[in-house]
Write an enzyme that holds these catalytic residues in place. Structure first.
Site, short mmCIF file in Angstrom:
data_model
loop_
_atom_site.label_atom_id
_atom_site.label_comp_id
_atom_site.label_asym_id
_atom_site.label_seq_id
_atom_site.Cartn_x
_atom_site.Cartn_y
_atom_site.Cartn_z
N GLY A 65 0.79 -1.22 0.00
CA GLY A 65 0.00 0.00 0.00
C GLY A 65 0.83 1.27 0.00
O GLY A 65 0.33 2.33 -0.39
N GLU A 66 2.06 1.18 0.42
CA GLU A 66 2.90 2.37 0.56
C GLU A 66 3.49 2.79 -0.79
O GLU A 66 4.10 2.00 -1.49
CB GLU A 66 4.03 2.06 1.54
CG GLU A 66 4.87 3.24 1.91
CD GLU A 66 5.99 2.86 2.87
OE1 GLU A 66 7.08 3.46 2.75
OE2 GLU A 66 5.78 1.97 3.71
N ALA A 67 3.30 4.07 -1.13
CA ALA A 67 3.72 4.58 -2.43
C ALA A 67 5.22 4.41 -2.68
O ALA A 67 5.63 4.09 -3.80
CB ALA A 67 3.33 6.06 -2.57
N ILE A 70 5.83 0.83 -3.75
CA ILE A 70 5.35 0.63 -5.12
C ILE A 70 6.34 1.26 -6.09
O ILE A 70 6.67 0.67 -7.12
CB ILE A 70 3.94 1.24 -5.30
CG1 ILE A 70 2.93 0.51 -4.41
CG2 ILE A 70 3.51 1.19 -6.77
CD1 ILE A 70 1.56 1.18 -4.35
#
Length: 167
Positions: A65-67, A70
């Site tokens: 979920g963490e940008a 990603i």
């Protein structure tokens, strides 16, 4: 597969073995980056459409979920895709920007909490990706429209999620 995504996105200086001086291949600093590299090196993207390559890439794990995580994962994907398909993008940076944009498009088009009237349009997707090529150039509209249409029709999913929905 969620845990795999978390591991693949770990910070570059993260270590499995906390002892100083341990080689990355043996669990020292950089260990998780090496795992990401080994994962990507085991994939074959030759002659795959860009979004199909992303689909294959994401089939083995769930994006965290963490940008920032990603970002790290998709940067490696873009480097590898560009290396295997040198005629598609002028640079890995262009592929990386578009890969991140494709992930955002996937979420926007298929997240049930986003109202249909608020979803990304094809025109919006093409507009958002103007100027991402080398020296501010544009990727061909037909190329971007093709990606949009394919993701609209066939979202990125994990087989496990598909099987669970079918039950």
């Amino acid at each position: 597969k969620t845990q795999i995504g978390e591991v693949l996105g770990k910070e570059p200086d993260s270590a499995f073995v906390k002892d100083e001086g341990v080689d990355a291949e043996q669990g020292g600093k950089g260990f998780f980056v090496r795992i990401l590299h080994h994962y990507v090196d085991g994939l074959e993207f030759d002659d795959l459409l860009f979004d199909d390559a992303i689909r294959l890439f994401l089939s083995g794990f769930r994006l965290p979920g963490e940008a920032q995580k990603i970002d790290r994962i998709m940067e490696k994907f873009a480097e590898f895709y560009t290396r295997q398909n040198g005629d598609v993008f002028p640079s890995a940076d262009t592929a990386f920007i578009l890969a991140f944009s494709v992930i955002m498009l996937q979420t926007d088009l298929h997240n049930p909490s986003i109202k249909p009237e608020k979803r990304m349009t094809m025109e919006g997707f093409v507009r958002n990706n103007r100027g991402i090529s080398v020296d501010g150039g544009d990727l061909p509209s037909e190329f971007l429209e093709g990606i949009f249409k394919r993701i609209q029709v066939k979202p990125f999913t994990l087989k496990e999620d598909d099987d669970a929905r079918a039950k």
